[in-house]
Motif scaffolding. Structure first.
Motif, PDB file in Angstrom:
ATOM      1  N   ILE A   2     -26.949  -5.975  -3.879  1.00 19.79           N
ATOM      2  CA  ILE A   2     -26.815  -6.002  -5.737  1.00 19.79           C
ATOM      3  C   ILE A   2     -26.525  -4.715  -6.099  1.00 19.79           C
ATOM      4  CG2 ILE A   2     -27.950  -6.299  -7.873  1.00 19.79           C
ATOM      5  CD1 ILE A   2     -29.207  -8.918  -6.424  1.00 19.79           C
ATOM      6  N   ASN A   3     -27.273  -3.654  -5.695  1.00 22.16           N
ATOM      7  CA  ASN A   3     -26.800  -2.301  -6.216  1.00 22.16           C
ATOM      8  C   ASN A   3     -25.498  -1.824  -5.608  1.00 22.16           C
ATOM      9  OD1 ASN A   3     -29.320  -2.129  -7.385  1.00 22.16           O
ATOM     10  ND2 ASN A   3     -30.462  -1.467  -5.510  1.00 22.16           N
ATOM     11  N   GLU A   4     -25.187  -2.258  -4.418  1.00 20.87           N
ATOM     12  CA  GLU A   4     -23.834  -1.887  -3.831  1.00 20.87           C
ATOM     13  C   GLU A   4     -22.686  -2.500  -4.534  1.00 20.87           C
ATOM     14  OE1 GLU A   4     -23.345  -2.635   0.426  1.00 20.87           O
ATOM     15  OE2 GLU A   4     -21.280  -3.231  -0.108  1.00 20.87           O
ATOM     16  N   GLN A   5     -22.971  -3.614  -4.615  1.00 25.20           N
ATOM     17  CA  GLN A   5     -21.712  -4.430  -5.469  1.00 25.20           C
ATOM     18  C   GLN A   5     -21.844  -4.385  -7.038  1.00 25.20           C
ATOM     19  OE1 GLN A   5     -21.387  -7.852  -2.027  1.00 25.20           O
ATOM     20  NE2 GLN A   5     -20.412  -8.054  -4.147  1.00 25.20           N
ATOM     21  N   PHE A   6     -22.890  -4.501  -7.650  1.00 20.92           N
ATOM     22  CA  PHE A   6     -22.740  -4.271  -8.961  1.00 20.92           C
ATOM     23  C   PHE A   6     -23.286  -2.966  -9.676  1.00 20.92           C
ATOM     24  CE2 PHE A   6     -23.186  -8.737  -7.739  1.00 20.92           C
ATOM     25  CZ  PHE A   6     -22.434  -9.311  -8.688  1.00 20.92           C
ATOM     26  N   GLY A   7     -23.646  -2.089  -8.954  1.00 20.37           N
ATOM     27  CA  GLY A   7     -24.060  -0.697  -9.561  1.00 20.37           C
ATOM     28  C   GLY A   7     -25.578  -0.435  -9.388  1.00 20.37           C
ATOM     29  N   CYS A   8     -26.176  -1.379 -10.113  1.00 15.00           N
ATOM     30  CA  CYS A   8     -27.599  -1.480 -10.193  1.00 15.00           C
ATOM     31  C   CYS A   8     -28.132  -3.005 -10.837  1.00 15.00           C
ATOM     32  CB  CYS A   8     -28.194  -0.603 -11.348  1.00 15.00           C
ATOM     33  SG  CYS A   8     -27.599  -0.796 -12.933  1.00 15.00           S
ATOM     34  N   PHE A   9     -29.301  -3.122 -10.803  1.00 12.87           N
ATOM     35  CA  PHE A   9     -29.615  -4.447 -11.022  1.00 12.87           C
ATOM     36  C   PHE A   9     -29.439  -5.148 -12.381  1.00 12.87           C
ATOM     37  CE2 PHE A   9     -33.143  -7.841 -12.458  1.00 12.87           C
ATOM     38  CZ  PHE A   9     -32.886  -8.645 -11.651  1.00 12.87           C
ATOM     39  N   ASP A  10     -29.728  -4.039 -13.379  1.00  8.63           N
ATOM     40  CA  ASP A  10     -29.378  -4.539 -15.057  1.00  8.63           C
ATOM     41  C   ASP A  10     -28.020  -4.771 -14.946  1.00  8.63           C
ATOM     42  OD1 ASP A  10     -31.899  -4.286 -15.766  1.00  8.63           O
ATOM     43  OD2 ASP A  10     -31.744  -2.104 -16.522  1.00  8.63           O
ATOM     44  N   ASN A  11     -27.193  -4.177 -14.345  1.00 13.61           N
ATOM     45  CA  ASN A  11     -25.441  -4.550 -14.360  1.00 13.61           C
ATOM     46  C   ASN A  11     -25.281  -5.950 -13.884  1.00 13.61           C
ATOM     47  OD1 ASN A  11     -24.755  -2.103 -15.388  1.00 13.61           O
ATOM     48  ND2 ASN A  11     -24.000  -1.496 -13.542  1.00 13.61           N
ATOM     49  N   PHE A  12     -26.074  -6.381 -12.672  1.00 16.93           N
ATOM     50  CA  PHE A  12     -26.141  -7.780 -12.188  1.00 16.93           C
ATOM     51  C   PHE A  12     -26.541  -8.648 -13.350  1.00 16.93           C
ATOM     52  CE2 PHE A  12     -28.664 -10.767 -10.421  1.00 16.93           C
ATOM     53  CZ  PHE A  12     -27.730 -11.702  -9.990  1.00 16.93           C
ATOM     54  N   LYS A  13     -27.791  -8.417 -13.775  1.00 23.92           N
ATOM     55  CA  LYS A  13     -28.157  -9.438 -14.788  1.00 23.92           C
ATOM     56  C   LYS A  13     -27.263  -9.469 -15.759  1.00 23.92           C
ATOM     57  CE  LYS A  13     -32.583  -9.628 -17.269  1.00 23.92           C
ATOM     58  NZ  LYS A  13     -33.823  -9.124 -17.711  1.00 23.92           N
ATOM     59  N   ASN A  14     -26.782  -8.349 -16.429  1.00 25.87           N
ATOM     60  CA  ASN A  14     -25.724  -8.673 -17.605  1.00 25.87           C
ATOM     61  C   ASN A  14     -24.660  -9.393 -17.191  1.00 25.87           C
ATOM     62  OD1 ASN A  14     -27.328  -7.317 -19.488  1.00 25.87           O
ATOM     63  ND2 ASN A  14     -26.446  -5.294 -18.837  1.00 25.87           N
ATOM     64  N   SER A  17     -23.023 -16.211  -1.262  1.00 24.82           N
ATOM     65  CA  SER A  17     -22.587 -15.181  -0.569  1.00 24.82           C
ATOM     66  C   SER A  17     -21.425 -15.888   0.358  1.00 24.82           C
ATOM     67  CB  SER A  17     -23.727 -14.811   0.271  1.00 24.82           C
ATOM     68  OG  SER A  17     -23.426 -13.907   1.254  1.00 24.82           O
ATOM     69  N   ASP A  18     -20.654 -15.140   0.784  1.00 19.48           N
ATOM     70  CA  ASP A  18     -19.783 -15.595   1.772  1.00 19.48           C
ATOM     71  C   ASP A  18     -20.260 -15.414   3.047  1.00 19.48           C
ATOM     72  OD1 ASP A  18     -19.391 -13.166   2.853  1.00 19.48           O
ATOM     73  OD2 ASP A  18     -17.259 -12.872   1.752  1.00 19.48           O
ATOM     74  N   MET A  19     -19.591 -15.707   4.260  1.00 23.16           N
ATOM     75  CA  MET A  19     -20.348 -15.830   5.584  1.00 23.16           C
ATOM     76  C   MET A  19     -20.690 -14.462   6.109  1.00 23.16           C
ATOM     77  SD  MET A  19     -20.345 -19.224   6.102  1.00 23.16           S
ATOM     78  CE  MET A  19     -19.741 -20.519   5.640  1.00 23.16           C
ATOM     79  N   ARG A  20     -19.935 -13.332   5.333  1.00 24.30           N
ATOM     80  CA  ARG A  20     -20.119 -12.007   5.836  1.00 24.30           C
ATOM     81  C   ARG A  20     -21.309 -11.218   4.951  1.00 24.30           C
ATOM     82  NH1 ARG A  20     -14.403 -12.094   6.112  1.00 24.30           N
ATOM     83  NH2 ARG A  20     -14.447 -11.153   3.874  1.00 24.30           N
ATOM     84  N   GLY A  21     -21.792 -11.995   4.161  1.00 24.61           N
ATOM     85  CA  GLY A  21     -22.519 -11.423   3.274  1.00 24.61           C
ATOM     86  C   GLY A  21     -22.409 -10.757   1.988  1.00 24.61           C
ATOM     87  N   ASN A  22     -21.036 -10.868   1.687  1.00 30.30           N
ATOM     88  CA  ASN A  22     -20.491 -10.517   0.616  1.00 30.30           C
ATOM     89  C   ASN A  22     -21.119 -11.230  -0.634  1.00 30.30           C
ATOM     90  OD1 ASN A  22     -19.167  -8.159   1.551  1.00 30.30           O
ATOM     91  ND2 ASN A  22     -17.727  -9.472   2.373  1.00 30.30           N
ATOM     92  N   ILE A  23     -21.344 -10.693  -1.805  1.00 32.16           N
ATOM     93  CA  ILE A  23     -22.375 -11.858  -2.680  1.00 32.16           C
ATOM     94  C   ILE A  23     -21.210 -11.634  -3.924  1.00 32.16           C
ATOM     95  CG2 ILE A  23     -24.469 -11.446  -2.221  1.00 32.16           C
ATOM     96  CD1 ILE A  23     -24.994  -9.207  -4.197  1.00 32.16           C
ATOM     97  N   LYS A  24     -21.371 -12.809  -4.781  1.00 31.89           N
ATOM     98  CA  LYS A  24     -20.572 -12.759  -6.205  1.00 31.89           C
ATOM     99  C   LYS A  24     -21.199 -13.873  -6.695  1.00 31.89           C
ATOM    100  CE  LYS A  24     -17.033 -15.905  -4.526  1.00 31.89           C
ATOM    101  NZ  LYS A  24     -15.303 -16.121  -4.583  1.00 31.89           N
ATOM    102  N   ILE A  25     -20.927 -13.846  -8.329  1.00 33.32           N
ATOM    103  CA  ILE A  25     -21.468 -14.813  -9.260  1.00 33.32           C
ATOM    104  C   ILE A  25     -20.202 -15.770  -9.607  1.00 33.32           C
ATOM    105  CG2 ILE A  25     -22.306 -15.179 -11.373  1.00 33.32           C
ATOM    106  CD1 ILE A  25     -22.915 -11.769 -11.550  1.00 33.32           C
ATOM    107  N   VAL A  26     -20.659 -16.975  -9.471  1.00 35.45           N
ATOM    108  CA  VAL A  26     -19.913 -18.132  -9.754  1.00 35.45           C
ATOM    109  C   VAL A  26     -20.343 -19.251 -10.770  1.00 35.45           C
ATOM    110  CG1 VAL A  26     -18.243 -17.699  -7.520  1.00 35.45           C
ATOM    111  CG2 VAL A  26     -20.402 -19.470  -7.534  1.00 35.45           C
ATOM    112  N   THR A  27     -19.595 -19.901 -11.263  1.00 35.85           N
ATOM    113  CA  THR A  27     -19.997 -20.853 -12.042  1.00 35.85           C
ATOM    114  C   THR A  27     -19.445 -22.169 -11.551  1.00 35.85           C
ATOM    115  OG1 THR A  27     -18.208 -20.946 -13.651  1.00 35.85           O
ATOM    116  CG2 THR A  27     -20.082 -19.828 -14.144  1.00 35.85           C
ATOM    117  N   THR A  28     -20.222 -23.294 -11.799  1.00 34.97           N
ATOM    118  CA  THR A  28     -19.618 -24.506 -11.249  1.00 34.97           C
ATOM    119  C   THR A  28     -19.738 -25.581 -12.593  1.00 34.97           C
ATOM    120  OG1 THR A  28     -21.830 -25.159 -10.436  1.00 34.97           O
ATOM    121  CG2 THR A  28     -20.125 -24.512  -8.777  1.00 34.97           C
ATOM    122  N   ALA A  29     -18.801 -26.682 -12.644  1.00 32.27           N
ATOM    123  CA  ALA A  29     -18.844 -27.563 -13.842  1.00 32.27           C
ATOM    124  C   ALA A  29     -19.617 -28.752 -13.441  1.00 32.27           C
ATOM    125  CB  ALA A  29     -17.557 -28.150 -14.104  1.00 32.27           C
ATOM    126  N   ASN A  30     -20.415 -29.227 -14.344  1.00 30.11           N
ATOM    127  CA  ASN A  30     -21.169 -30.678 -13.883  1.00 30.11           C
ATOM    128  C   ASN A  30     -21.997 -30.543 -12.704  1.00 30.11           C
ATOM    129  OD1 ASN A  30     -19.790 -31.779 -16.369  1.00 30.11           O
ATOM    130  ND2 ASN A  30     -17.863 -32.026 -15.327  1.00 30.11           N
TER     131      ASN A  30
END
Ligand code: MN
Length: 206
Positions: free
Chosen positions: A109-121, A140-153
């Motif tokens: 999270i720190n690596e990809q978003f800078g810090c936890f608070d950025n991630f939270k926002n 996460s994808d199979m390689r461990g890269n994380i991201k935020i997504v939304t899904t409908a319904n």
């Protein structure tokens, strides 16, 4: 949870009032015993006459939903997704002291978003952006890269080859009794009951 038909509701990992004061007991009770239960009942009803599908797991029903008989495809996808998503959501919460992750996930999270608070926002922004009913997820994808997504319904990230780490249900039934229409307040409260130990464990297995 049975591996396959006939599916059963699973008990909550805490008491109805276990998430108070952030999420109220009545909401947790109705959400688990009625909303989740109806998805379980509906899926069993749909599969009752489809013997060939009764050995498929919940995950298989979701991932291969577009290969199922056309007349039940959408219903299976919605109800199997409803079960999967709700169990993931309920198991992803606890009334813990830990208010942020520790370990490999925290580092990522720190690596990809800078810090936890950025991630939270960012996560809050995504959760607020869901129009109508749905979920926000940390995946996460199979390689461990994380991201935020939304899904409908009741769509779920496992249908898109993504590994769920964390999710928030932003259907109104998840917060309306306590937070009324203030989804923002609910998201803020939800951050106090995230089970970061579980999220860490899931991420470490990837
Ligand atoms: Mn729900």
């Amino acid at each position: 949870m049975n591996e396959h038909y006939k599916f059963q509701n699973v008990p909550l990992p805490y008491k109805y009032n276990g998430l108070e004061p952030y999420i109220d007991a009545k909401t947790v009770m109705l959400h688990h015993d009625r909303h989740l239960q109806s998805y379980v009942d509906n899926l069993n009803k749909i599969l009752k006459d489809y013997k060939a599908l009764q050995n498929l797991s919940l995950e298989q029903l979701i991932i291969y939903s577009n290969k199922l008989p056309r007349e039940i495809r959408t219903e299976v996808k919605n109800n199997a997704g409803g079960i999967y998503n709700h169990i993931f959501y309920f198991n992803g919460m606890c009334n813990a002291e830990l208010k942020a992750p520790k370990g490999k996930l925290a580092d990522k999270i720190n690596e990809q978003f800078g810090c936890f608070d950025n991630f939270k926002n960012e996560f809050k922004k995504y959760a607020l952006s869901v129009f109508g009913s749905g979920y926000a997820w940390l995946v996460s994808d199979m390689r461990g890269n994380i991201k935020i997504v939304t899904t409908a319904n009741q769509d779920t990230p496992i249908a898109y080859n993504l590994i769920p780490i964390l999710c928030i249900d932003v259907w109104e039934h998840a917060y309306y009794l306590k937070h009324y229409n203030k989804r923002n307040d609910y998201i803020e409260d939800w951050f106090n009951v995230v089970n970061w130990n579980r999220a860490e464990k899931i991420y470490e297995r990837i």
